[in-house]
Design a protein around this motif. Structure first.
Motif, PDB file in Angstrom:
ATOM      1  N   PHE A  63      -6.558   3.227   1.670  1.00  0.00           N
ATOM      2  CA  PHE A  63      -6.036   3.615   0.363  1.00  0.00           C
ATOM      3  C   PHE A  63      -7.184   3.889  -0.602  1.00  0.00           C
ATOM      4  O   PHE A  63      -7.209   4.914  -1.294  1.00  0.00           O
ATOM      5  N   VAL A  64      -8.144   2.971  -0.629  1.00  0.00           N
ATOM      6  CA  VAL A  64      -9.270   3.123  -1.553  1.00  0.00           C
ATOM      7  C   VAL A  64     -10.019   4.424  -1.247  1.00  0.00           C
ATOM      8  O   VAL A  64     -10.340   5.203  -2.151  1.00  0.00           O
ATOM      9  N   GLN A  65     -10.245   4.695   0.044  1.00  0.00           N
ATOM     10  CA  GLN A  65     -10.951   5.920   0.424  1.00  0.00           C
ATOM     11  C   GLN A  65     -10.158   7.155   0.005  1.00  0.00           C
ATOM     12  O   GLN A  65     -10.724   8.111  -0.521  1.00  0.00           O
ATOM     13  N   ILE A 111       0.838  -1.202   0.000  1.00  0.00           N
ATOM     14  CA  ILE A 111       0.000   0.000   0.000  1.00  0.00           C
ATOM     15  C   ILE A 111       0.877   1.257   0.000  1.00  0.00           C
ATOM     16  O   ILE A 111       0.613   2.231  -0.709  1.00  0.00           O
ATOM     17  N   LYS A 136      -5.709  -1.399   2.863  1.00  0.00           N
ATOM     18  CA  LYS A 136      -6.469  -1.334   1.611  1.00  0.00           C
ATOM     19  C   LYS A 136      -7.617  -0.331   1.705  1.00  0.00           C
ATOM     20  O   LYS A 136      -7.760   0.540   0.835  1.00  0.00           O
TER      21      LYS A 136
END
Lengths: 283, 277, 277
Positions: free
Chosen positions: A273-275, A249, A270
């Motif tokens: 990171f996605v947010q 990440i 994860k």
């Protein structure tokens, strides 16, 4: 505070031509409730360090206090210490020895000098905690179990001593993806139910970033840095000095930075990171 | 781990290291026989000078060589103490209650100590200057005549070489298992012999289970690399006797002969002297 | 066409009832390919590997290497197959015979009866190929796990194989050691050696040309990494996992970020994210 270490140094084979320094003035405080990840390359002093926490190595210089047990004393209460700090070595399934699972798991509690009844209760509890069925497995030979089951039984053998501090050296080594997931879930469960303080040694940076709330970077027998994964894994200089790789990440975030995309935070797993990527796209 | 020097190769690339291992092995056998036969101090001295000389040529630091003696120091102490107190003969030197020490006792103790140390030193030089593989090759080569009476010489040599390789690995494993069981509260140090022996079960069982697993895997790995005890193999390292080897061997032979025959020579000398009287 | 499985079943003989480890498996491994075999513990991967060079012989069906069946009683034919299909195992300590690296590498060629001078050349070549030349005269005992496995690979390379099977050879290594071994595997592949890599690490699988997934003794998925990892349902069902980077890509795409469904590396995913705005 559960463990306090000050100026811990250790030399193997002192006074001989083979003498080698394994630890150099290491100081760290581990609080109750910490989930500490210890990382560093092979030979950086990690193993020597954790062996000290269980008095498996004789203290040469410096001080170690585990709750109210002072290891600098001449005769520290080792029984009490080993009932307080539980240690799961690498490939713990290779240390199973008794005829039945029940007997093997009761080895630790027996050494603590507990009553028959107490031992029985603890063994049942420990085997259930690691996710095995007590009635089904207790009379089986540990040698005929599957690899994953063996490792669970070995962990149960330590859990049955009800340690407040649980130390695991490479707990997922050699397991398949499912086995890895299961053991990590188990460790988190143990932390919540029986052992509030957990210390793991791991080469798996992604697992450390995902699970630990603190990391200590070992290099050349010293702790170079200690703190939140979010801060330390983004420290390029530290990673270079300890020859460690960043978690995937972190690598992704840095790769984005190199392409001119700066996220508004330092994601460490994860979801974060996605947010963060979503927020950047919505800007 | 580091204090077990016996069987540990100490590479310096010296002449002694490069000598034919068969000559070295023969020299050691001859040496042991010699040490058992000699009885007087001068000869012990001579042998010691010889051993130190060889270790100098082999560039083995004195410290490393002497460390090998440390492993038998306990044995040396016990046997010399027994000899010191229980040998009767010569002058009574000390009398203290039941303890009586005679001059013979001191001689015996000192000689025995010297002999044990000497017995340890030269064979250690062999293992310090010769790799286990060379040693097993040498043994195989020297045992070759036994092939005639159907002794599986090659298999024996291979077994020895694997055993030598596995020793440090198994030592390390023993250590790991002991630590793990200690962490589970095991106590290996207190109690009588019986209790101590019983305490070792949780170490020995995993150790044996592990050793069998290793043996299985090793056998598979050897199969995968086409090992056969019957098929004709070639050998990468062929031992050649060079002039240097022969000279080295002759030097050893000469030294041992002189030392060994010394007392008979003395006797011969005095006989001749007596004739001329 | 070096290796061909034709309706192969393998049962481990057990006291009560035989255990089926590989069930009616058929596939071919093409010359020069890089094949990765995945699947959970006990799925039959290792048995599959041992069937490839006749370490195990099928209970039914046939395995052929260059059109020669591995089910032969003739040692010479079996050795010819094992010379072509070399194998490296999981535990570096349990597959070494010798105490000196050079002797370790020589073991295979010696078994094959390769002439002495040529063994020397082969040792040089094999150690060079894995980048361990400087350790030629050392003992393997003090090496790191990654270095030991490189020596184990060299020991197979010295037999001049056409196929190299790595049976979980990276499982016990730290990330650095794993990277070393993988680098060597890819270099050897570039030189034309067929690689069969058995592994739990999905990142390793994404670098292969072909991924075979085993479950309960059967081949359940077989295709390029793209094809295999795109089948999320299969990945879930057979207890595999997506490599982290691809897992992130999947999560992004689920959250409405327009990310194409394919296999990514850190840099290609970063590119794709940049393009997504």
């Amino acid at each position: 505070m559960s463990i306090e270490i000050k100026d811990l140094s250790y030399v193997y084979s002192p006074g001989t031509p083979y003498a080698s320094t394994a630890l150099k003035s290491v100081s760290i405080t581990i609080n109750e409730g910490d989930f500490l990840g210890i990382i560093g390359k092979t030979g950086s002093g990690k193993s020597t360090f954790i062996q000290h926490l269980n008095a498996l190595i004789k203290l040469q210089s410096g001080s170690i206090k585990v709750y109210d047990i002072d290891l600098t004393q001449k005769k520290p209460d080792l029984k009490k210490l080993r009932g307080t700090v539980g240690m799961v070595m690498q490939y713990p399934e290779y240390q199973l020895f008794d005829e039945t699972v029940e007997k093997d798991v009761s080895y630790g509690p027996k050494n603590l000098g507990l009553s028959e009844e107490e031992i029985k209760g603890r063994v049942r509890e420990a085997i259930t905690l690691v996710g095995l069925s007590y009635d089904e497995i207790k009379d089986r030979s540990p040698f005929e179990l599957s690899g994953g089951q063996k490792r669970r039984v070995a962990i149960a053998g330590v859990i049955a001593m009800r340690p407040r501090v649980l130390i695991l050296d490479e707990p997922t080594a050699g397991l398949d993806p499912r086995g890895k997931k299961e053991i990590l879930t188990l460790i988190k469960k143990l932390k919540e139910t029986s052992s509030p303080t957990v210390i793991i040694i791991s080469h798996d940076m992604d697992a450390v970033a995902e699970n630990c709330d603190k990391v200590a970077f070992f290099s050349g027998g010293e702790i170079l840095a200690e703190g939140a994964p979010r801060d330390l894994f983004y420290d390029d200089d530290l990673l270079a000095r300890t020859e460690m790789e960043a978690p995937a990440i972190v690598k992704l975030t840095k790769a984005l930075e190199n392409r001119g995309v700066t996220l508004d935070s330092h994601p460490i797993n994860k979801q974060e990171f996605v947010q963060a990527v979503k927020r950047w796209r919505d800007e | 781990m580091n204090n077990i020097v016996f069987g540990q190769y100490y590479p310096t690339g010296s002449v002694v290291h490069r000598m034919d291992p068969r000559i070295k092995l023969l020299a050691v056998i001859l040496y042991i026989v010699t040490v058992f036969f000699i009885k007087d101090y001068t000869m012990y001295g001579a042998i010691l000078v010889f051993v130190l000389g060889v270790s100098c040529v082999a560039k083995i630091p004195l410290k490393v060589l002497l460390r090998t003696v440390r492993t038998i120091i306990f044995l040396v102490l016990i046997t010399s103490i027994i000899n010191l107190f229980f040998t009767r003969g010569g002058k009574l030197l000390v009398k203290w209650g039941v303890i009586k020490i005679y001059s013979e006792g001191i001689h015996h103790a000192v000689k025995l100590t010297l002999r044990l140390i000497l017995l340890m030193l030269f064979p250690s030089l062999l293992t310090l200057t010769t790799t286990p593989m060379e040693l097993t090759d040498a043994m195989e080569s020297l045992m070759k005549p036994l092939k005639v009476i159907k002794v599986p010489v090659h298999a024996i040599a291979l077994i020895m070489s694997i055993a030598l390789r596995m020793i440090p690995i198994l030592m390390e494993e023993t250590n790991k298992i002991m630590l793990a069981q200690k962490a589970r509260g095991a106590d290996f140090d207190s109690g009588g012999v019986l209790k101590k022996a019983k305490a070792m079960i949780p170490v020995l069982v995993p150790l044996f289970v592990g050793a069998f697993r290793r043996a299985d895997e090793l056998a598979l790995a050897m199969d995968a690399r086409c090992y056969s005890s019957v098929a004709k193999r070639t050998k990468y390292k062929v031992m050649h006797l060079s002039v240097r080897d022969l000279v080295g061997g002759l030097i050893c032979l000469a030294v041992f002969t002189v030392v060994f025959l010394n007392k008979y020579l003395w006797a011969f000398d005095s006989m001749i002297l007596a004739l001329f009287k | 066409m070096p290796i061909k499985f034709d309706h192969v079943t393998y049962e481990y003989p057990m006291e009560e009832k035989p255990v089926v480890a590989v069930k009616d498996v058929s596939f071919e491994i093409a010359d020069g390919s890089f094949v990765c075999v995945c699947g959970e513990n006990g799925s039959g991967k290792s048995t599959l590997a041992k069937l490839m060079n006749g370490l195990l012989q099928p209970t039914s069906g046939t395995v052929t290497v260059d059109d020669k069946s591995t089910a032969t009683e003739v040692e010479k034919e079996l050795f010819a197959i094992r010379q072509k299909v070399g194998m490296v195992f999981q535990n570096p300590d349990n597959q070494m015979i010798a105490s000196i690296i050079e002797d370790e590498i020589a073991f295979g060629p010696e078994n094959l009866g390769v002439p002495r001078e040529e063994i020397g050349e082969r040792i040089t070549y094999a150690l060079d190929a894995v980048g361990m030349s400087e350790h030629r005269h050392h003992t393997p005992y003090k090496l790191s796990g990654g270095q030991k496995q490189r020596v184990a690979i060299a020991a197979v390379l010295a037999m001049r194989p056409e196929v190299l099977v790595l049976d979980e050879s990276t499982a016990m290594l730290d990330p650095k050691g794993r990277a070393e071994v993988l680098k060597v595997a890819h270099e050897l592949h570039a030189q034309g050696i067929t690689i069969v890599l058995i592994t739990h690490f999905m990142e390793e699988a994404t670098q292969a040309d072909r991924v075979i997934v085993m479950s309960s003794g059967e081949v359940v998925m077989d295709g390029t990494p793209e094809e295999v990892f795109r089948d999320r349902e299969g990945i879930e069902r057979y207890d595999l996992e997506l490599p982290i980077v691809d897992d992130v890509a999947a999560a992004l795409s689920q959250q409405g970020v327009p990310i194409e469904d394919k296999i990514y590396s850190v840099s290609t995913l970063a590119e794709a994210i940049c393009r997504s705005k």
